[in-house]
Scaffold this active site. Sequence first.
Site, PDB file in Angstrom:
ATOM      1  N   SER A  48       0.730  -1.391  -0.001  1.00 15.05           N
ATOM      2  CA  SER A  48       0.080  -0.093   0.025  1.00 15.05           C
ATOM      3  C   SER A  48       0.739   1.254  -0.036  1.00 15.05           C
ATOM      4  O   SER A  48       0.563   2.263  -0.469  1.00 15.05           O
ATOM      5  CB  SER A  48      -0.856  -0.054   1.417  1.00 15.05           C
ATOM      6  OG  SER A  48      -0.167  -0.155   2.471  1.00 15.05           O
ATOM      7  N   ASP A  61      -2.896   8.169   8.107  1.00 17.05           N
ATOM      8  CA  ASP A  61      -3.890   7.057   8.741  1.00 17.05           C
ATOM      9  C   ASP A  61      -2.946   6.419  10.008  1.00 17.05           C
ATOM     10  O   ASP A  61      -2.018   7.111  10.357  1.00 17.05           O
ATOM     11  CB  ASP A  61      -4.524   6.348   7.792  1.00 17.05           C
ATOM     12  CG  ASP A  61      -3.707   5.367   6.879  1.00 17.05           C
ATOM     13  OD1 ASP A  61      -2.381   5.456   7.276  1.00 17.05           O
ATOM     14  OD2 ASP A  61      -4.091   4.947   5.902  1.00 17.05           O
ATOM     15  N   HIS A  86       0.251   4.988   6.895  1.00 15.88           N
ATOM     16  CA  HIS A  86       0.771   5.432   5.745  1.00 15.88           C
ATOM     17  C   HIS A  86       1.165   7.120   5.855  1.00 15.88           C
ATOM     18  O   HIS A  86       0.346   7.836   6.598  1.00 15.88           O
ATOM     19  CB  HIS A  86      -0.266   5.195   4.552  1.00 15.88           C
ATOM     20  CG  HIS A  86      -0.648   3.983   4.262  1.00 15.88           C
ATOM     21  ND1 HIS A  86      -1.853   3.363   5.017  1.00 15.88           N
ATOM     22  CD2 HIS A  86       0.058   2.930   3.712  1.00 15.88           C
ATOM     23  CE1 HIS A  86      -2.009   2.128   4.673  1.00 15.88           C
ATOM     24  NE2 HIS A  86      -0.789   1.720   3.858  1.00 15.88           N
TER      25      HIS A  86
END
Length: 371
Positions: A44, A332, A335
């Site tokens: 991600s 978040d 990240h």
Amino acid sequence: MAVNFKLKIMLYSTTATTFLFIFTSLIPSFQAHEVEGMFVFGSSLVDNGNNNYLRNSSARADYIPYGIDFPLGPSGRFSNGRNPIDVLGELLRLPSFIPPFSDPSTVGQRILHGVNYASGGSGILDHTGSITGEVTSMNQQIRNFEKVTLAEMQSHVDLKRKCDHLSKYLFIVGTGGNDYLLNYFTSNNRRTNILNFTHKLIATLSRQLRRLYDLGARKFVLFSIQAMGCIPAVRANLHVSNGSCVEAMNEAALLFNNHLKALVTKSPNSSMPHASMIYINSYKIIRDIIKDPISNGFKETSKACCDLPSNGILCRKGGKACKDRNSHVFFDGLHPTDAVNERIAHIAYASNLKSEAYPTNLKNLVAQMYN
């Protein structure tokens, strides 16, 4: 559809490691169209929307507040804005964002400057990330490159020339963190110690890189995994409230990163002749900011910018985001913000410190293509 997942971590001690970090201010010089493009593999941290097309994945970022500062809005990037790949594309003067492989429109001329195969929640091992639902593993990402993209490039006359010159493309790999966060540290029945587990990861990744080499890759950029013990999700899960990091988690990251850096030195000289690899120490880059945020232009280093569910990693769907996002390290629970991603990319591109870009920076790696 679920839009979040929780992190439960069990810690085991590892050997302590200490690093001295030095920050360098970077102002890269720009050159026109320095590279043909980039093929991107990983998790991600570099995913730009592939998980949007996975029906049963909870590791998705295609909703507000993600993309609040991105020109295309919520695109599947796990940030308020760009990820490091986007910024590298700007520094390399590529004409557009690298398209996600899973987007049905990523065909024909759209693949001319590369494709992004990365999948949020994925790892080096095939079963990593299964707790988040469907992910595209590293092995499958490589198969997607080989069976779909490469096959298409070979079948089109106007693209075949590019296929014959894959040495003019960068192959960027950013993976490994989820193998710890969503696999090793969340397992209730761990059968191996962390050293053996790390050796397994490095051996598997080495074979994966060799497969890309056999398919034509020659220029590799390997990103370290970040300081896992400093991310908000880990701190919250383990009730760390004094601003410190969970060093046992960071020691695991350092163990992997040290082996990854050694791989950069070993592989091109043994099993992959005429290949070039560089190692980007994003662990150090983020840790430097956390250790001295004010001098680096940041304020908040331990909390997420967006609203998180209890023990959550991803932003609450439709939730609020902080106003001063450029002062936050994390958007978040895991990240980085656009501001941190920009810092990582600029350092990767132009740093002359071997502790940050080893054995050289991305700009010099690209220059080798034309020597």
